[in-house]
Design a protein around this motif. Sequence first.
Motif, short mmCIF file in Angstrom:
data_model
loop_
_atom_site.label_atom_id
_atom_site.label_comp_id
_atom_site.label_asym_id
_atom_site.label_seq_id
_atom_site.Cartn_x
_atom_site.Cartn_y
_atom_site.Cartn_z
N VAL A 112 0.84 -1.17 -0.06
CA VAL A 112 -0.04 -0.24 0.22
C VAL A 112 0.70 1.30 0.04
O VAL A 112 0.61 2.17 -0.83
N HIS A 113 1.95 1.36 1.02
CA HIS A 113 2.65 2.29 1.09
C HIS A 113 3.67 2.47 -0.36
O HIS A 113 3.85 3.79 -0.82
N SER A 114 3.88 1.47 -0.71
CA SER A 114 4.70 1.48 -2.34
C SER A 114 3.96 2.12 -3.26
O SER A 114 4.37 2.99 -4.13
N ASP A 115 2.37 1.71 -3.22
CA ASP A 115 1.54 2.64 -4.31
C ASP A 115 1.56 3.99 -4.22
O ASP A 115 1.51 4.53 -5.11
N ALA A 116 1.54 4.44 -3.06
CA ALA A 116 1.74 5.83 -2.75
C ALA A 116 2.66 6.56 -3.07
O ALA A 116 2.66 7.56 -3.77
N TRP A 117 3.94 5.79 -2.86
CA TRP A 117 5.19 6.55 -3.37
C TRP A 117 5.24 6.51 -4.75
O TRP A 117 5.64 7.45 -5.40
N LEU A 118 4.73 5.38 -5.71
CA LEU A 118 4.77 5.44 -6.95
C LEU A 118 4.06 6.65 -7.41
O LEU A 118 4.64 7.20 -8.40
N ILE A 143 -1.97 5.19 -15.66
CA ILE A 143 -1.53 4.47 -14.45
C ILE A 143 -2.61 3.61 -13.86
O ILE A 143 -2.42 2.64 -13.49
N ASN A 144 -3.61 4.28 -13.79
CA ASN A 144 -4.87 3.74 -13.29
C ASN A 144 -5.36 2.40 -13.93
O ASN A 144 -6.27 1.49 -13.46
N ASP A 145 -5.12 2.24 -15.11
CA ASP A 145 -5.43 0.97 -16.09
C ASP A 145 -4.65 -0.14 -15.72
O ASP A 145 -5.06 -1.29 -16.05
N MET A 146 -3.66 -0.14 -14.80
CA MET A 146 -2.83 -1.20 -14.24
C MET A 146 -3.23 -1.39 -13.10
O MET A 146 -3.59 -0.73 -12.26
N PRO A 147 -3.02 -2.68 -12.54
CA PRO A 147 -3.36 -3.10 -11.09
C PRO A 147 -2.38 -2.52 -10.13
O PRO A 147 -1.38 -2.50 -10.68
N THR A 148 -2.65 -2.28 -8.87
CA THR A 148 -1.70 -1.51 -7.80
C THR A 148 -1.01 -2.70 -7.70
O THR A 148 -1.27 -3.82 -7.67
N VAL A 149 0.43 -2.12 -6.92
CA VAL A 149 1.08 -3.34 -6.19
C VAL A 149 0.35 -3.85 -5.51
O VAL A 149 0.37 -5.30 -5.21
N PHE A 150 -0.61 -3.29 -4.36
CA PHE A 150 -1.31 -4.02 -3.31
C PHE A 150 -2.22 -5.03 -3.92
O PHE A 150 -2.67 -6.20 -3.59
N GLU A 151 -2.88 -4.73 -5.15
CA GLU A 151 -3.80 -5.83 -5.83
C GLU A 151 -2.84 -7.03 -6.27
O GLU A 151 -3.66 -7.93 -6.26
N VAL A 152 -2.00 -6.77 -6.90
CA VAL A 152 -1.09 -7.66 -7.48
C VAL A 152 -0.68 -8.82 -6.11
O VAL A 152 -0.72 -9.88 -6.26
N VAL A 153 -0.12 -8.08 -5.11
CA VAL A 153 0.59 -8.97 -3.80
C VAL A 153 -0.60 -9.75 -3.30
O VAL A 153 -0.45 -10.98 -2.86
N THR A 154 -1.80 -8.99 -2.99
CA THR A 154 -2.75 -9.80 -2.20
C THR A 154 -3.74 -10.58 -3.23
O THR A 154 -4.66 -11.33 -2.73
N GLY A 155 -3.36 -10.68 -4.55
CA GLY A 155 -4.58 -11.41 -5.40
C GLY A 155 -5.52 -10.76 -5.67
O GLY A 155 -6.50 -11.53 -6.56
N ALA A 156 -5.80 -9.67 -5.18
CA ALA A 156 -7.17 -8.99 -5.56
C ALA A 156 -7.38 -8.60 -6.96
O ALA A 156 -8.24 -8.54 -7.73
N ALA A 157 -6.13 -8.16 -8.09
CA ALA A 157 -6.19 -8.07 -9.22
C ALA A 157 -6.80 -9.01 -10.10
O ALA A 157 -7.53 -9.01 -10.76
N LYS A 158 -6.24 -10.23 -9.66
CA LYS A 158 -6.81 -11.32 -10.36
C LYS A 158 -8.23 -11.55 -10.17
O LYS A 158 -9.00 -12.04 -11.15
N LYS A 159 -8.53 -11.59 -8.93
CA LYS A 159 -10.05 -11.91 -8.72
C LYS A 159 -11.00 -10.53 -9.49
O LYS A 159 -12.00 -10.95 -9.91
#
Length: 272
Positions: A112-118, A143-159
């Motif tokens: 989450v903090h990495s997304d904010a930094w990006l 930028i918004n067309d791509m999944p966030t780091v958080f979504e990739v790490v938690t698997g939410a992007a795939k869901k």
Amino acid sequence: MEGAVGVGGGGVAAAGVGGGGQYNPRTVEEVFKDFKGRRNGLIKALTTDVNDFYQQCDPEKENLCLYGFPSEQWEVNLPAEEVPPELPEPALGINFARDGMQEKDWLSLVAVHSDAWLLAVAFYFGSRFGFDKADRKRLFNMINDMPTVFEVVTGAAKKQQKEKSSVSNHSSNKSKSNPKPQRASESQGRYTKPPTKDEEEGGLEEEDEEEEEHGETLCGACGENYASDEFWICCDICEKWFHGKCVKITPARAEHIKQYKCPSCSNKRARP
């Protein structure tokens, strides 16, 4: 350490390109390319290189930050000493919480903090080089067309992609132009290839089941979508799919792998 960049003290004064030279992306396309490189580096740290990242975040050390670089590399280091720094700094002291919470929760927090930094870095460049309202909007939309780091790490992007794909399937009977990777047990040599026309026509019901199961498949390393012209491989342990190039596996090498383990699963089994 993955792609350690010896720029010292966090070293972000040179925007993470490994040296004292100035690096300033000046167009929307250049800033977006910079964003994608840094994002891919952070995703590597939190997924395929997670064991290396975990070990480097020793709570006994000083305040540490996770840096992503345009070269798709990452580094755990101390913050820059300059005040104010040349670029916005990542979240400080990520290592202190490592042993105080579940590993997956800690990684999610860092993500989450990495997304904010990006976003901070991207819009820092935008402000510095005078992006107007239209440019800022275009950059954010890219930028918004791509999944966030958080979504990739938690698997939410795939869901999310699965749900989106499922809705799309119910609202349209058009044949899919981008066939999904086959299951690992179904593909020869552990890699993927689009089905033939006959397979498509004769197996619509099978494809629907596969669509529900896969959704829009994302690479476990870089988080990018599946494309039919790319080589992919599936991990037998965690069942995540990866671009061959992201895990350094070629089609020829895949032919000789009986059971493929991604870097993350290999490291987990090796850790006592």
